[in-house]
Design a protein around this motif. Sequence first.
Motif, PDB file in Angstrom:
ATOM      1  N   ARG A   1       3.797  25.943  -5.941  1.00 45.80           N
ATOM      2  CA  ARG A   1       4.412  24.650  -6.230  1.00 45.80           C
ATOM      3  C   ARG A   1       3.830  23.625  -5.270  1.00 45.80           C
ATOM      4  O   ARG A   1       4.016  23.728  -4.056  1.00 45.80           O
ATOM      5  N   LEU A   2       3.152  22.647  -5.829  1.00 39.22           N
ATOM      6  CA  LEU A   2       2.601  21.566  -5.032  1.00 39.22           C
ATOM      7  C   LEU A   2       3.605  20.424  -4.950  1.00 39.22           C
ATOM      8  O   LEU A   2       4.343  20.165  -5.906  1.00 39.22           O
ATOM      9  N   SER A   3       3.598  19.747  -3.807  1.00 41.87           N
ATOM     10  CA  SER A   3       4.430  18.568  -3.616  1.00 41.87           C
ATOM     11  C   SER A   3       3.551  17.411  -3.191  1.00 41.87           C
ATOM     12  O   SER A   3       2.507  17.598  -2.564  1.00 41.87           O
ATOM     13  N   CYS A   4       3.995  16.220  -3.518  1.00 40.84           N
ATOM     14  CA  CYS A   4       3.305  14.995  -3.107  1.00 40.84           C
ATOM     15  C   CYS A   4       4.363  14.001  -2.650  1.00 40.84           C
ATOM     16  O   CYS A   4       5.131  13.480  -3.465  1.00 40.84           O
ATOM     17  N   ALA A   5       4.404  13.763  -1.353  1.00 40.75           N
ATOM     18  CA  ALA A   5       5.374  12.834  -0.779  1.00 40.75           C
ATOM     19  C   ALA A   5       4.766  11.442  -0.737  1.00 40.75           C
ATOM     20  O   ALA A   5       3.658  11.256  -0.222  1.00 40.75           O
ATOM     21  N   ALA A   6       5.491  10.461  -1.264  1.00 38.94           N
ATOM     22  CA  ALA A   6       4.991   9.093  -1.348  1.00 38.94           C
ATOM     23  C   ALA A   6       5.805   8.165  -0.461  1.00 38.94           C
ATOM     24  O   ALA A   6       7.023   8.319  -0.330  1.00 38.94           O
ATOM     25  N   SER A   7       5.131   7.183   0.115  1.00 35.39           N
ATOM     26  CA  SER A   7       5.817   6.171   0.916  1.00 35.39           C
ATOM     27  C   SER A   7       5.050   4.870   0.808  1.00 35.39           C
ATOM     28  O   SER A   7       3.868   4.845   0.462  1.00 35.39           O
ATOM     29  N   GLY A   8       5.746   3.769   1.082  1.00 34.28           N
ATOM     30  CA  GLY A   8       5.081   2.476   1.145  1.00 34.28           C
ATOM     31  C   GLY A   8       5.092   1.670  -0.129  1.00 34.28           C
ATOM     32  O   GLY A   8       4.667   0.528  -0.141  1.00 34.28           O
ATOM     33  N   ARG A   9       5.562   2.231  -1.224  1.00 31.18           N
ATOM     34  CA  ARG A   9       5.641   1.491  -2.487  1.00 31.18           C
ATOM     35  C   ARG A   9       6.874   2.003  -3.216  1.00 31.18           C
ATOM     36  O   ARG A   9       7.312   3.117  -2.977  1.00 31.18           O
ATOM     37  N   THR A  10       7.440   1.223  -4.086  1.00 30.95           N
ATOM     38  CA  THR A  10       8.627   1.647  -4.827  1.00 30.95           C
ATOM     39  C   THR A  10       8.233   2.748  -5.803  1.00 30.95           C
ATOM     40  O   THR A  10       7.784   2.480  -6.919  1.00 30.95           O
ATOM     41  N   PHE A  11       8.426   3.973  -5.359  1.00 29.60           N
ATOM     42  CA  PHE A  11       7.942   5.149  -6.070  1.00 29.60           C
ATOM     43  C   PHE A  11       8.440   5.196  -7.505  1.00 29.60           C
ATOM     44  O   PHE A  11       7.675   5.500  -8.424  1.00 29.60           O
TER      45      PHE A  11
ATOM     46  N   ARG B   1       9.229  14.987 -11.082  1.00 28.27           N
ATOM     47  CA  ARG B   1       9.373  14.061  -9.959  1.00 28.27           C
ATOM     48  C   ARG B   1      10.835  13.907  -9.600  1.00 28.27           C
ATOM     49  O   ARG B   1      11.726  14.042 -10.461  1.00 28.27           O
ATOM     50  N   ASP B   2      11.073  13.602  -8.342  1.00 24.65           N
ATOM     51  CA  ASP B   2      12.415  13.312  -7.840  1.00 24.65           C
ATOM     52  C   ASP B   2      12.336  11.915  -7.233  1.00 24.65           C
ATOM     53  O   ASP B   2      11.864  11.748  -6.100  1.00 24.65           O
ATOM     54  N   ASN B   3      12.775  10.923  -7.981  1.00 27.36           N
ATOM     55  CA  ASN B   3      12.649   9.543  -7.500  1.00 27.36           C
ATOM     56  C   ASN B   3      13.556   9.251  -6.311  1.00 27.36           C
ATOM     57  O   ASN B   3      13.273   8.345  -5.524  1.00 27.36           O
ATOM     58  N   ALA B   4      14.609  10.003  -6.164  1.00 24.38           N
ATOM     59  CA  ALA B   4      15.483   9.822  -5.005  1.00 24.38           C
ATOM     60  C   ALA B   4      14.804  10.292  -3.718  1.00 24.38           C
ATOM     61  O   ALA B   4      15.106   9.800  -2.632  1.00 24.38           O
ATOM     62  N   LYS B   5      13.874  11.256  -3.860  1.00 23.15           N
ATOM     63  CA  LYS B   5      13.176  11.797  -2.701  1.00 23.15           C
ATOM     64  C   LYS B   5      11.740  11.285  -2.592  1.00 23.15           C
ATOM     65  O   LYS B   5      11.000  11.720  -1.712  1.00 23.15           O
ATOM     66  N   ASN B   6      11.346  10.396  -3.502  1.00 21.25           N
ATOM     67  CA  ASN B   6       9.967   9.874  -3.509  1.00 21.25           C
ATOM     68  C   ASN B   6       8.938  10.997  -3.514  1.00 21.25           C
ATOM     69  O   ASN B   6       7.940  10.957  -2.779  1.00 21.25           O
ATOM     70  N   THR B   7       9.179  11.994  -4.339  1.00 24.79           N
ATOM     71  CA  THR B   7       8.323  13.168  -4.333  1.00 24.79           C
ATOM     72  C   THR B   7       7.932  13.566  -5.750  1.00 24.79           C
ATOM     73  O   THR B   7       8.767  13.566  -6.662  1.00 24.79           O
ATOM     74  N   LEU B   8       6.674  13.921  -5.884  1.00 24.57           N
ATOM     75  CA  LEU B   8       6.093  14.427  -7.127  1.00 24.57           C
ATOM     76  C   LEU B   8       5.819  15.911  -6.942  1.00 24.57           C
ATOM     77  O   LEU B   8       5.445  16.349  -5.847  1.00 24.57           O
ATOM     78  N   TYR B   9       5.990  16.684  -8.021  1.00 22.53           N
ATOM     79  CA  TYR B   9       5.780  18.128  -7.947  1.00 22.53           C
ATOM     80  C   TYR B   9       4.830  18.594  -9.045  1.00 22.53           C
ATOM     81  O   TYR B   9       4.695  17.962 -10.096  1.00 22.53           O
ATOM     82  N   LEU B  10       4.205  19.738  -8.773  1.00 20.77           N
ATOM     83  CA  LEU B  10       3.443  20.441  -9.805  1.00 20.77           C
ATOM     84  C   LEU B  10       3.734  21.928  -9.646  1.00 20.77           C
ATOM     85  O   LEU B  10       3.280  22.547  -8.683  1.00 20.77           O
TER      86      LEU B  10
ATOM     87  N   GLN C   1       0.851  -1.181   0.000  1.00 20.62           N
ATOM     88  CA  GLN C   1       0.000   0.000   0.000  1.00 20.62           C
ATOM     89  C   GLN C   1       0.889   1.233   0.000  1.00 20.62           C
ATOM     90  O   GLN C   1       1.970   1.224   0.579  1.00 20.62           O
ATOM     91  N   VAL C   2       0.449   2.283  -0.652  1.00 19.29           N
ATOM     92  CA  VAL C   2       1.214   3.520  -0.721  1.00 19.29           C
ATOM     93  C   VAL C   2       0.440   4.622  -0.018  1.00 19.29           C
ATOM     94  O   VAL C   2      -0.797   4.631  -0.023  1.00 19.29           O
ATOM     95  N   GLN C   3       1.170   5.505   0.597  1.00 15.07           N
ATOM     96  CA  GLN C   3       0.578   6.687   1.216  1.00 15.07           C
ATOM     97  C   GLN C   3       1.078   7.917   0.472  1.00 15.07           C
ATOM     98  O   GLN C   3       2.263   8.032   0.170  1.00 15.07           O
TER      99      GLN C   3
END
Length: 124
Positions: free
Chosen positions: A19-29, A72-81, A1-3
């Motif tokens: 600038r919006l950010s979306c921090a992801a955890s729990g799945r291989t982003f 997106r920054d896959n090293a930081k598990n973060t998506l941006y807009l 599951q991802v959060q």
Amino acid sequence: QVQLVESGGGLVQAGGSLRLSCAASGRTFRMYAMGWFRQAPGKEREFVAAISSSGRTTYYADSVKGRFTISRDNAKNTLYLQMNSLKPEDTAVYYCAVRPTSWASSEYSGYDCWGQGTQVTVSS
């Protein structure tokens, strides 16, 4: 599951930027495509932008093309807009979402996990 946790929303004047950010955890982003959607009061949720797992492919709704940039920054598990030249009609709750494939898509049904949303309000 991802959060997924969105942040960066707020109140801005027309012509401004957010600038919006979306921090992801729990799945291989890095393995999954991501998207941004928005929902204004009384309207259906609509596609804003999408990005492939690698970040090399992006799609935009016509209404935001040239003004918004998804990244997106896959090293930081973060998506941006990055949202520039904001208009009052951009006012909505913005959601990030995960698509369980590497390919980006604008199709709402292809996304299986959603954040709680962040409010963006653009005053005229």
